[in-house]
Scaffold this active site. Structure first.
Site, PDB file in Angstrom:
ATOM      1  N   ALA A   5       0.801  -1.224   0.000  1.00 13.00           N
ATOM      2  CA  ALA A   5       0.000   0.000   0.000  1.00 13.00           C
ATOM      3  C   ALA A   5       0.835   1.275   0.000  1.00 13.00           C
ATOM      4  CB  ALA A   5      -0.924  -0.008   1.212  1.00 13.00           C
ATOM      5  N   HIS A  20      -1.114   7.086   4.175  1.00 12.57           N
ATOM      6  CA  HIS A  20       0.217   6.679   4.656  1.00 12.57           C
ATOM      7  C   HIS A  20       1.173   7.838   4.405  1.00 12.57           C
ATOM      8  CE1 HIS A  20      -1.275   2.628   5.004  1.00 12.57           C
ATOM      9  NE2 HIS A  20      -1.753   2.726   3.789  1.00 12.57           N
ATOM     10  N   ASN A  71       1.530  -3.395   8.143  1.00 10.22           N
ATOM     11  CA  ASN A  71       2.545  -4.002   7.269  1.00 10.22           C
ATOM     12  C   ASN A  71       3.390  -2.924   6.603  1.00 10.22           C
ATOM     13  OD1 ASN A  71       1.971  -7.066   7.150  1.00 10.22           O
ATOM     14  ND2 ASN A  71      -0.030  -6.096   7.095  1.00 10.22           N
TER      15      ASN A  71
HETATM   16  N1  LIG Z   1       2.008  -4.794   2.640  1.00 11.44           N
HETATM   17  C1  LIG Z   1       0.869  -4.125   2.638  1.00 11.44           C
HETATM   18  O1  LIG Z   1       0.815  -2.936   2.284  1.00 11.44           O
HETATM   19  C2  LIG Z   1      -0.388  -4.804   3.048  1.00 11.44           C
HETATM   20  C3  LIG Z   1      -0.367  -6.095   3.486  1.00 11.44           C
HETATM   21  N2  LIG Z   1      -1.512  -6.735   3.849  1.00 11.44           N
HETATM   22  C4  LIG Z   1      -1.427  -8.128   4.307  1.00 11.44           C
HETATM   23  O2  LIG Z   1      -2.205  -8.928   3.442  1.00 11.44           O
HETATM   24  C5  LIG Z   1      -3.011  -9.802   4.215  1.00 11.44           C
HETATM   25  C6  LIG Z   1      -4.256 -10.173   3.434  1.00 11.44           C
HETATM   26  O3  LIG Z   1      -5.042  -9.036   3.220  1.00 11.44           O
HETATM   27  P1  LIG Z   1      -6.547  -9.158   2.674  1.00 11.44           P
HETATM   28  O4  LIG Z   1      -6.585  -9.964   1.432  1.00 11.44           O
HETATM   29  O5  LIG Z   1      -7.101  -7.786   2.654  1.00 11.44           O
HETATM   30  O6  LIG Z   1      -7.207  -9.975   3.865  1.00 11.44           O
HETATM   31  P2  LIG Z   1      -8.512 -10.902   3.820  1.00 11.44           P
HETATM   32  O7  LIG Z   1      -8.833 -11.195   5.245  1.00 11.44           O
HETATM   33  O8  LIG Z   1      -9.554 -10.314   2.947  1.00 11.44           O
HETATM   34  O9  LIG Z   1      -8.010 -12.228   3.111  1.00 11.44           O
HETATM   35  C7  LIG Z   1      -7.013 -13.059   3.630  1.00 11.44           C
HETATM   36  C8  LIG Z   1      -7.328 -14.458   3.162  1.00 11.44           C
HETATM   37  O10 LIG Z   1      -6.207 -15.297   3.438  1.00 11.44           O
HETATM   38  C9  LIG Z   1      -6.672 -16.480   4.074  1.00 11.44           C
HETATM   39  N3  LIG Z   1      -5.620 -16.992   4.955  1.00 11.44           N
HETATM   40  C10 LIG Z   1      -5.223 -16.504   6.143  1.00 11.44           C
HETATM   41  N4  LIG Z   1      -4.226 -17.258   6.644  1.00 11.44           N
HETATM   42  C11 LIG Z   1      -3.996 -18.238   5.739  1.00 11.44           C
HETATM   43  C12 LIG Z   1      -3.093 -19.324   5.701  1.00 11.44           C
HETATM   44  N5  LIG Z   1      -2.213 -19.555   6.683  1.00 11.44           N
HETATM   45  N6  LIG Z   1      -3.125 -20.151   4.613  1.00 11.44           N
HETATM   46  C13 LIG Z   1      -4.000 -19.928   3.606  1.00 11.44           C
HETATM   47  N7  LIG Z   1      -4.906 -18.913   3.600  1.00 11.44           N
HETATM   48  C14 LIG Z   1      -4.886 -18.073   4.663  1.00 11.44           C
HETATM   49  C15 LIG Z   1      -7.924 -16.063   4.833  1.00 11.44           C
HETATM   50  O11 LIG Z   1      -8.760 -17.181   5.009  1.00 11.44           O
HETATM   51  P3  LIG Z   1      -9.431 -17.512   6.440  1.00 11.44           P
HETATM   52  O12 LIG Z   1     -10.045 -16.218   6.890  1.00 11.44           O
HETATM   53  O13 LIG Z   1     -10.410 -18.581   6.066  1.00 11.44           O
HETATM   54  O14 LIG Z   1      -8.295 -17.992   7.294  1.00 11.44           O
HETATM   55  C16 LIG Z   1      -8.536 -15.043   3.871  1.00 11.44           C
HETATM   56  O15 LIG Z   1      -9.365 -15.658   2.914  1.00 11.44           O
HETATM   57  C17 LIG Z   1      -3.265  -9.025   5.509  1.00 11.44           C
HETATM   58  O16 LIG Z   1      -3.565  -9.886   6.583  1.00 11.44           O
HETATM   59  C18 LIG Z   1      -1.974  -8.305   5.714  1.00 11.44           C
HETATM   60  O17 LIG Z   1      -1.076  -9.109   6.446  1.00 11.44           O
HETATM   61  C19 LIG Z   1      -2.725  -6.108   3.743  1.00 11.44           C
HETATM   62  C20 LIG Z   1      -2.779  -4.811   3.313  1.00 11.44           C
HETATM   63  C21 LIG Z   1      -1.624  -4.054   2.950  1.00 11.44           C
HETATM   64  O1  LIG Z   2      -3.615  -1.452   2.999  1.00  7.92           O
HETATM   65  C1  LIG Z   2      -3.157  -0.538   3.682  1.00  7.92           C
HETATM   66  O2  LIG Z   2      -3.518   0.651   3.572  1.00  7.92           O
HETATM   67  C2  LIG Z   2      -2.033  -0.785   4.638  1.00  7.92           C
HETATM   68  C3  LIG Z   2      -2.224  -1.894   5.557  1.00  7.92           C
HETATM   69  O3  LIG Z   2      -3.281  -2.425   5.752  1.00  7.92           O
HETATM   70  C4  LIG Z   2      -1.036  -2.336   6.295  1.00  7.92           C
HETATM   71  O4  LIG Z   2      -0.055  -1.584   6.365  1.00  7.92           O
HETATM   72  O5  LIG Z   2      -1.079  -3.452   6.818  1.00  7.92           O
END
Ligand SMILES: NC(=O)C1=CN([C@@H]2O[C@H](COP(=O)(O)OP(=O)(O)OC[C@H]3O[C@@H](n4cnc5c(N)ncnc54)[C@H](OP(=O)(O)O)[C@@H]3O)[C@@H](O)[C@H]2O)C=CC1
Ligand SMILES: O=C([O-])CC(=O)C(=O)O
Length: 267
Positions: free
Chosen positions: A124, A220, A190
């Site tokens: 992000a 951000h 993150n």
């Molecule tokens: N770097 C960045 O800027 C950002 C990073 N992120 C990261 O990305 C992740 C995902 O975001 P988002 O898609 O919005 O979240 P969501 O909750 O919409 O989707 C995450 C999916 O991953 C599944 N999941 C979780 N753990 C596991 C696992 N160990 N193995 C397989 N599937 C798994 C969940 O399933 P279930 O619920 O059934 O476990 C869910 O369907 C966030 O948790 C965060 O850590 C997010 C935003 C920004």
């Molecule tokens: O998606 C975003 O804006 C950022 C976020 O969730 C994160 O840093 O984990």
């Protein structure tokens, strides 16, 4: 054509798959879901022309060109580490997981044994290239502020810092190190971890998190100072409809990174 395995298929995963559907150079063969969520994920993918196979672990004989994690912190231990040991290059969006003491070293060791690489995606935020170049000359300070609508802090420790349903003005819910922010806010900090790994490190990057009842953007902002000069960036991201915690740019960041692996010119 590059063959990809995707870990997690929630807001980011579905968004990425939609954008990749018509790219002839990228094919997602497998989506790895949490145990018990396979049927739900298959349902999410039902409208795709050629939906990937949904499994709960990568088959022993599968050899994807890339594995992309779009799942959450626990997926690093569960899926990324074993894939690296098998020699599969991994792209990570849940960069905050690397705030766990010793995990960076374990990932490096697994990648070395597998003779492969790990790529931490900007997600992000932007400006990671400039920040990480500035680090070469020496950084003095990096301060990051993450401001999200109050609803984005539901089911986080932000609920103990204030009443998210009734705050009438922007409220600071956390101040501290990037390491602590990433530990306490695994789905919201993150970016803080990414900035710190590119810059001054998890313990020296100062983080402020704000719940803003008047905003509908994920903002951000960071400022870095060092031998190179001064750098300030403010990114006003639109949240995804499917998950208000996550900015749409995260989806585009994954698609860009995968495209850079497949296409002749990377940018
Ligand atoms: N770097 C960045 O800027 C950002 C990073 N992120 C990261 O990305 C992740 C995902 O975001 P988002 O898609 O919005 O979240 P969501 O909750 O919409 O989707 C995450 C999916 O991953 C599944 N999941 C979780 N753990 C596991 C696992 N160990 N193995 C397989 N599937 C798994 C969940 O399933 P279930 O619920 O059934 O476990 C869910 O369907 C966030 O948790 C965060 O850590 C997010 C935003 C920004
Ligand atoms: O998606 C975003 O804006 C950022 C976020 O969730 C994160 O840093 O984990």
């Amino acid at each position: 054509m590059l063959h990809i395995t995707m870990i997690g298929c929630g807001a980011i995963g579905v968004g990425v798959l939609e954008l990749l559907e018509n790219d002839p150079q990228l094919c997602v063969d497998y989506v790895i879901a949490s145990r018990g969520s396979e049927a739900l994920v298959r349902q999410r993918l039902a409208s795709f022309k050629q939906p990937p196979q949904v499994l709960t672990a990568l088959p022993a004989d599968a050899r994807p060109d890339l594995l992309v994690e779009c799942a959450g912190h626990r997926a690093i231990e569960e899926h990324v580490l074993p894939a690296l040991e098998r020699g599969i290059a991994c792209l990570i969006v849940s960069v905050g997981a690397l705030s766990e003491v010793g995990l960076v070293e374990r990932l490096e060791a697994a990648a070395e044994r597998g003779k492969t690489r790990i790529e931490l995606l900007p997600g992000a935020i932007g400006g990671i290239d400039a920040l990480s170049a500035a680090k070469v000359g020496g950084l003095d300070s990096v301060n990051y502020t993450g401001r999200k609508p109050a609803r984005a802090w539901k089911n986080t420790p932000g609920e103990q810092a204030c009443d998210l349903d009734s705050i009438s003005e922007a409220t600071v819910i956390f101040q501290g190190s990037a390491r602590e922010a990433a530990r306490l806010y695994p789905k919201n900090a993150n970016v803080a971890a990414t900035l710190s790994l590119a810059g001054l490190g998890l313990d020296r990057t100062h983080v402020t998190l704000i719940a803003d009842p008047h905003s509908d953007e994920n903002v951000h902002h960071f400022e870095a100072r060092g031998a190179f000069g001064r750098f300030e960036l403010s990114l006003r991201g639109k949240p995804l409809l499917a998950n208000p915690k996550t900015s749409a740019l995260t989806v585009y960041s994954v698609v860009r990174a995968l495209g850079n692996h497949a296409h002749a010119i990377s940018i």
